[in-house]
Design a protein around this motif. Sequence first.
Motif, mmCIF file in Angstrom:
data_model
loop_
_atom_site.group_PDB
_atom_site.id
_atom_site.type_symbol
_atom_site.label_atom_id
_atom_site.label_comp_id
_atom_site.label_asym_id
_atom_site.label_seq_id
_atom_site.Cartn_x
_atom_site.Cartn_y
_atom_site.Cartn_z
ATOM 1 N N ASN A 1 32.869 47.365 44.156
ATOM 2 C CA ASN A 1 31.496 47.254 43.653
ATOM 3 C C ASN A 1 31.211 45.870 43.073
ATOM 4 O OD1 ASN A 1 30.192 49.980 44.009
ATOM 5 N ND2 ASN A 1 32.124 50.528 43.069
ATOM 6 N N PHE A 2 32.254 45.194 42.657
ATOM 7 C CA PHE A 2 32.092 43.841 42.109
ATOM 8 C C PHE A 2 31.648 42.871 43.195
ATOM 9 C CE2 PHE A 2 33.363 39.744 40.360
ATOM 10 C CZ PHE A 2 33.126 39.878 39.004
ATOM 11 N N ASN B 1 24.807 43.153 46.019
ATOM 12 C CA ASN B 1 23.994 43.185 44.802
ATOM 13 C C ASN B 1 24.876 43.328 43.549
ATOM 14 O OD1 ASN B 1 24.831 45.730 45.372
ATOM 15 N ND2 ASN B 1 22.902 46.745 44.876
ATOM 16 N N GLY B 2 26.141 42.978 43.706
ATOM 17 C CA GLY B 2 27.086 43.108 42.592
ATOM 18 C C GLY B 2 27.198 41.831 41.770
ATOM 19 N N PRO B 3 28.082 41.826 40.792
ATOM 20 C CA PRO B 3 28.212 40.651 39.908
ATOM 21 C C PRO B 3 28.635 39.374 40.637
ATOM 22 C CG PRO B 3 29.582 42.470 39.164
ATOM 23 C CD PRO B 3 28.961 42.923 40.412
ATOM 24 N N ASP C 1 25.721 37.542 41.821
ATOM 25 C CA ASP C 1 25.059 36.815 40.710
ATOM 26 C C ASP C 1 25.804 35.524 40.404
ATOM 27 O OD1 ASP C 1 23.282 38.834 40.572
ATOM 28 O OD2 ASP C 1 23.900 39.602 38.598
ATOM 29 N N ILE C 2 27.125 35.574 40.468
ATOM 30 C CA ILE C 2 27.935 34.384 40.134
ATOM 31 C C ILE C 2 27.760 33.302 41.199
ATOM 32 C CG2 ILE C 2 30.306 33.532 39.820
ATOM 33 C CD1 ILE C 2 30.984 36.332 38.652
#
Lengths: 311, 307
Positions: free
Chosen positions: A143-144, A148-150, A153-154
Amino acid sequence: MENEILSEVDEVKAKKKKKKAQRGVTIFLCVMLAYPILEFLVSWIFVKFNTILMAFQLPTGEWSLLTFKAVFTDMFNTQATFSLAVALRNTFLWLLVSIGSLFFHYFIAYVFYKKMLGTKFFRIVFYIPAILSEVVVATVFKNFILTNGPLADIVRIFGIEQLPQLLADPDYANKMVFFYNFWTSWGGHMLLLGGALVRVPLEVIESARIDGVGVWRELVQILFPMTWGSFSTILILSFTGIFGVSNSVLMLTHGYNGTVTAGYWIFHKTYFEGASAYNQVAATGLIFTVAGAIIALGVRWLVERIPAVEY
Amino acid sequence: MEKSMRYVNGIDRKKVKKQKDILSRRTPGERIFFSVVFVVFSLQTLSYLLMVYWVVLASLKTPMEYFFGKQLAFPNELMFSNYSKAFSGLQVDGTNLFGMIFNTLWYTALATFFAIMMPCITGYCISKFDFKCKNLIYTVAVINLMIPVVGTAPANIKFLNVIGIFDTPLYVIWSHSSGFTGSFLIYYGFFKSVSRSYMEAAEIDGANHFAIFFKVMLPQAVPVLLTYAITNSISYWNDYQSVLMFIPSFPTLAAGLYLYGELEAQRMGDFPRYYAGLILSVIPPLVLFACTSSKIMTSLSVGGLKG
């Protein structure tokens, strides 16, 4: 005369005592070993031997070699992304990676042995993935790295707007599975290798340091030959268990997108496809067992050519 | 007095200090090398911590915030209720989190007990007694370990069905009570190294062989047993593939959470609550590890292979 009779009586008594003691041993061994031996025989006859029989049968129970034909066809089916051909490719690839990783794990054990700053902390941190459930670690990882996971974003901070579907895209999926297994394995074999290093006499290291030996020579030319026994045992075990490797594939991809391994293929067929695939699994298992035995014995023979340093 | 200062818990502090001095002596070049390694290890640790940070945060969000908010952002409101909801809401085939914990407890206890005791018994008998077939049993056991038979699960399921223990707790006992697993060789080596004089002394005192084993020899193997108990119980606690295949009606935490995760992924459900369940499930093995980490590290290191 009286003495003779007495000694005869003593002899008889001693014999009786010995016989009684022997009977005690026999009863003990029968009671203690009966179940393990029975379990061993039953599991060999009804499970392992039956696996061999099932390999030569169809799901209907008819004797046939058709199951083997289907298995061999699948072994050369390079078109499908979920086939025995892909499973074998990934299994052997994983074997190469795990041998490479073993050298890396040895290096980590060496660094800890050299009492690097933070050794105690890193040792515990690296060991934690091994004590946590694969379900938890793989779920978090999966899921990371979702689009659309973290991680998305990173990477956006670094200008990458769209993260690819790392586990759903065949171009990335296999690499990610390999990466995941490597990423979680830093504590692998740490205890056995660390134990072997600790047992190398300190005088050897001390005198080598006095002679000006550096890190590289100390590791490669002194410690490695002296701990070859442990290293080679782990190496042999890697080859012995090669067809059982499932690589967390169930959790990450269910074997799709070109990620299936031999161990997972067997689990998938047995668990998801059920009785209709049992004979196919048995035939495949039989082929893997024979191949695995040849590989394991061959590697063992090769490893034994390299003499271990006695100390 | 000086001697008692030197030895702490049986460890020679002077020797440890000398060892540390020798091993941590560095040239300037080596200092740079170890600094680089330190940085790499720190980055790896950071990657683990980042995952932990994210999953803990995610477990405290609302489903809306989880799906539509920034993933690494702090939740607007800390939803500790997700943890209590995990106990009631995480259900697989009628088994909730309490049921899964109960299943995990008995599964782990039974599997661990039999997996550590049976090889201990066979290891003791074969190393300490001479009897017919002893060498045959030992050789067959070693070959059996060297060449694992692959793909036996279907035949095993059929056999378990025939004897009526498929999907019952008896399966756990049966499948973990083999006396000839890998640890058999460790126990064999261990008992071989224990002097026979203990047995002989107990025999002179009138003890029978059962008493000798349970009261004299087994207590000596406690450190080995304990190490195996800790490592095995952690691995059985986390086992899910065997549970899914052989006792599907008794989902343990790992198996239940896997099945629940599959359902959640299909229906895009309450992921924060699911994460809360995942976090709760790792607490027991983490606590066990925290309490016994030094034991695990030293026992396995010291008991490892020579060379």
